[in-house]
Design a protein around this motif. Sequence first.
Motif, PDB file in Angstrom:
ATOM      1  N   ILE A   1       2.497   3.685   0.607  1.00 41.50           N
ATOM      2  CA  ILE A   1       1.544   2.563   0.663  1.00 41.50           C
ATOM      3  C   ILE A   1       1.641   1.864   2.010  1.00 41.50           C
ATOM      4  O   ILE A   1       0.626   1.568   2.647  1.00 41.50           O
ATOM      5  N   LYS A   2       2.861   1.621   2.466  1.00 41.14           N
ATOM      6  CA  LYS A   2       3.048   0.946   3.760  1.00 41.14           C
ATOM      7  C   LYS A   2       2.519   1.804   4.907  1.00 41.14           C
ATOM      8  O   LYS A   2       1.850   1.309   5.807  1.00 41.14           O
ATOM      9  N   GLY A   3       2.794   3.103   4.857  1.00 44.55           N
ATOM     10  CA  GLY A   3       2.297   4.001   5.891  1.00 44.55           C
ATOM     11  C   GLY A   3       0.779   4.022   5.953  1.00 44.55           C
ATOM     12  O   GLY A   3       0.190   4.028   7.043  1.00 44.55           O
ATOM     13  N   HIS A   4       0.143   4.007   4.798  1.00 46.56           N
ATOM     14  CA  HIS A   4      -1.317   3.994   4.743  1.00 46.56           C
ATOM     15  C   HIS A   4      -1.860   2.673   5.302  1.00 46.56           C
ATOM     16  O   HIS A   4      -2.827   2.669   6.070  1.00 46.56           O
ATOM     17  N   ALA A   5      -1.234   1.565   4.950  1.00 48.11           N
ATOM     18  CA  ALA A   5      -1.667   0.260   5.454  1.00 48.11           C
ATOM     19  C   ALA A   5      -1.509   0.178   6.969  1.00 48.11           C
ATOM     20  O   ALA A   5      -2.396  -0.333   7.664  1.00 48.11           O
ATOM     21  N   VAL A   6      -0.402   0.684   7.486  1.00 50.91           N
ATOM     22  CA  VAL A   6      -0.174   0.669   8.941  1.00 50.91           C
ATOM     23  C   VAL A   6      -1.237   1.519   9.643  1.00 50.91           C
ATOM     24  O   VAL A   6      -1.781   1.129  10.674  1.00 50.91           O
ATOM     25  N   SER A   7      -1.563   2.668   9.061  1.00 50.92           N
ATOM     26  CA  SER A   7      -2.593   3.535   9.634  1.00 50.92           C
ATOM     27  C   SER A   7      -3.952   2.831   9.664  1.00 50.92           C
ATOM     28  O   SER A   7      -4.645   2.847  10.690  1.00 50.92           O
ATOM     29  N   ALA A  65      -9.807 -13.174  17.253  1.00 50.67           N
ATOM     30  CA  ALA A  65      -9.594 -12.418  16.013  1.00 50.67           C
ATOM     31  C   ALA A  65      -8.508 -11.365  16.217  1.00 50.67           C
ATOM     32  O   ALA A  65      -8.337 -10.832  17.308  1.00 50.67           O
ATOM     33  N   PHE A  66      -7.778 -11.079  15.136  1.00 48.79           N
ATOM     34  CA  PHE A  66      -6.749 -10.046  15.198  1.00 48.79           C
ATOM     35  C   PHE A  66      -6.554  -9.432  13.821  1.00 48.79           C
ATOM     36  O   PHE A  66      -6.929 -10.007  12.803  1.00 48.79           O
ATOM     37  N   ILE A  67      -5.966  -8.254  13.804  1.00 50.44           N
ATOM     38  CA  ILE A  67      -5.683  -7.533  12.563  1.00 50.44           C
ATOM     39  C   ILE A  67      -4.245  -7.845  12.165  1.00 50.44           C
ATOM     40  O   ILE A  67      -3.348  -7.848  12.998  1.00 50.44           O
ATOM     41  N   GLU A  68      -4.058  -8.090  10.887  1.00 51.71           N
ATOM     42  CA  GLU A  68      -2.739  -8.441  10.372  1.00 51.71           C
ATOM     43  C   GLU A  68      -2.435  -7.571   9.146  1.00 51.71           C
ATOM     44  O   GLU A  68      -3.297  -7.374   8.302  1.00 51.71           O
ATOM     45  N   THR A  69      -1.225  -7.040   9.077  1.00 53.64           N
ATOM     46  CA  THR A  69      -0.784  -6.268   7.915  1.00 53.64           C
ATOM     47  C   THR A  69       0.340  -7.045   7.251  1.00 53.64           C
ATOM     48  O   THR A  69       1.310  -7.417   7.906  1.00 53.64           O
ATOM     49  N   GLU A  70       0.185  -7.310   5.962  1.00 55.04           N
ATOM     50  CA  GLU A  70       1.161  -8.103   5.220  1.00 55.04           C
ATOM     51  C   GLU A  70       1.614  -7.361   3.974  1.00 55.04           C
ATOM     52  O   GLU A  70       0.880  -6.558   3.419  1.00 55.04           O
ATOM     53  N   ASP A 115       3.905  -8.316  -3.358  1.00 64.77           N
ATOM     54  CA  ASP A 115       4.951  -7.904  -4.292  1.00 64.77           C
ATOM     55  C   ASP A 115       4.986  -6.389  -4.447  1.00 64.77           C
ATOM     56  O   ASP A 115       6.045  -5.783  -4.502  1.00 64.77           O
ATOM     57  N   VAL A 116       3.807  -5.788  -4.541  1.00 61.90           N
ATOM     58  CA  VAL A 116       3.697  -4.341  -4.720  1.00 61.90           C
ATOM     59  C   VAL A 116       2.833  -3.726  -3.628  1.00 61.90           C
ATOM     60  O   VAL A 116       3.151  -2.680  -3.102  1.00 61.90           O
ATOM     61  N   ASP A 117       1.760  -4.387  -3.282  1.00 55.08           N
ATOM     62  CA  ASP A 117       0.766  -3.841  -2.370  1.00 55.08           C
ATOM     63  C   ASP A 117       0.979  -4.284  -0.929  1.00 55.08           C
ATOM     64  O   ASP A 117       1.754  -5.186  -0.639  1.00 55.08           O
ATOM     65  N   GLN A 118       0.230  -3.645  -0.040  1.00 58.05           N
ATOM     66  CA  GLN A 118       0.159  -4.004   1.367  1.00 58.05           C
ATOM     67  C   GLN A 118      -1.264  -4.471   1.630  1.00 58.05           C
ATOM     68  O   GLN A 118      -2.212  -3.951   1.040  1.00 58.05           O
ATOM     69  N   TYR A 119      -1.441  -5.427   2.502  1.00 61.75           N
ATOM     70  CA  TYR A 119      -2.758  -5.978   2.791  1.00 61.75           C
ATOM     71  C   TYR A 119      -3.045  -5.872   4.278  1.00 61.75           C
ATOM     72  O   TYR A 119      -2.202  -6.227   5.106  1.00 61.75           O
ATOM     73  N   VAL A 120      -4.236  -5.401   4.606  1.00 64.17           N
ATOM     74  CA  VAL A 120      -4.700  -5.367   5.987  1.00 64.17           C
ATOM     75  C   VAL A 120      -5.857  -6.352   6.060  1.00 64.17           C
ATOM     76  O   VAL A 120      -6.833  -6.226   5.319  1.00 64.17           O
ATOM     77  N   THR A 121      -5.732  -7.352   6.912  1.00 63.42           N
ATOM     78  CA  THR A 121      -6.741  -8.394   6.985  1.00 63.42           C
ATOM     79  C   THR A 121      -7.239  -8.578   8.414  1.00 63.42           C
ATOM     80  O   THR A 121      -6.518  -8.326   9.376  1.00 63.42           O
ATOM     81  N   LEU A 122      -8.475  -9.007   8.502  1.00 65.03           N
ATOM     82  CA  LEU A 122      -9.070  -9.425   9.769  1.00 65.03           C
ATOM     83  C   LEU A 122      -8.920 -10.930   9.804  1.00 65.03           C
ATOM     84  O   LEU A 122      -9.472 -11.632   8.963  1.00 65.03           O
ATOM     85  N   ASN A 123      -8.146 -11.435  10.727  1.00 66.14           N
ATOM     86  CA  ASN A 123      -7.807 -12.844  10.770  1.00 66.14           C
ATOM     87  C   ASN A 123      -8.450 -13.490  11.986  1.00 66.14           C
ATOM     88  O   ASN A 123      -8.370 -12.971  13.092  1.00 66.14           O
ATOM     89  N   ASP A 124      -9.090 -14.601  11.767  1.00 71.29           N
ATOM     90  CA  ASP A 124      -9.610 -15.412  12.863  1.00 71.29           C
ATOM     91  C   ASP A 124      -9.361 -16.855  12.483  1.00 71.29           C
ATOM     92  O   ASP A 124     -10.090 -17.437  11.705  1.00 71.29           O
ATOM     93  N   GLU A 125      -8.288 -17.404  12.992  1.00 75.69           N
ATOM     94  CA  GLU A 125      -7.819 -18.717  12.578  1.00 75.69           C
ATOM     95  C   GLU A 125      -8.700 -19.864  13.042  1.00 75.69           C
ATOM     96  O   GLU A 125      -8.438 -21.009  12.699  1.00 75.69           O
TER      97      GLU A 125
END
Length: 113
Positions: free
Chosen positions: A27-33, A51-56, A59-69
């Motif tokens: 799961i982590k490898g897929h999220a990083v990719s 804007a930047f991409i963030e991987t978090e 508890d179980v999953d990984q999240y890839v988000t487009l962040n623009d604060e």
Amino acid sequence: MAEVYRRVKSMELERAIALHRSSQNAIKGHAVSIGNKADAILSRHRHDGHAFIETESGDVDQYVTLNDERGLKAAMSIEFGRKGRENDDGKTVGEMEGLAVLRRAAGIYGEAP
């Protein structure tokens, strides 16, 4: 006849499988990719670098988000675009086609780089 256990050490079977080290590594490898692809897509279109991409990790999953604060729904506009508005001259201004950064990186919309 085989017996199927629904729990492992008082944990639901699906959660136990999801939390297994090999599952978490995959799961982590897929999220990083996906994150790397999204970053490449975004970097080709970045104008002022907010804007930047963030991987978090959850508890179980990984999240890839487009962040623009900056707020102002900027990340949503980058991903999905926005309608323009008509100015006093009757011309449409401020319209923007979405880049589909996350969807393209995940292979959901169009081609990934």
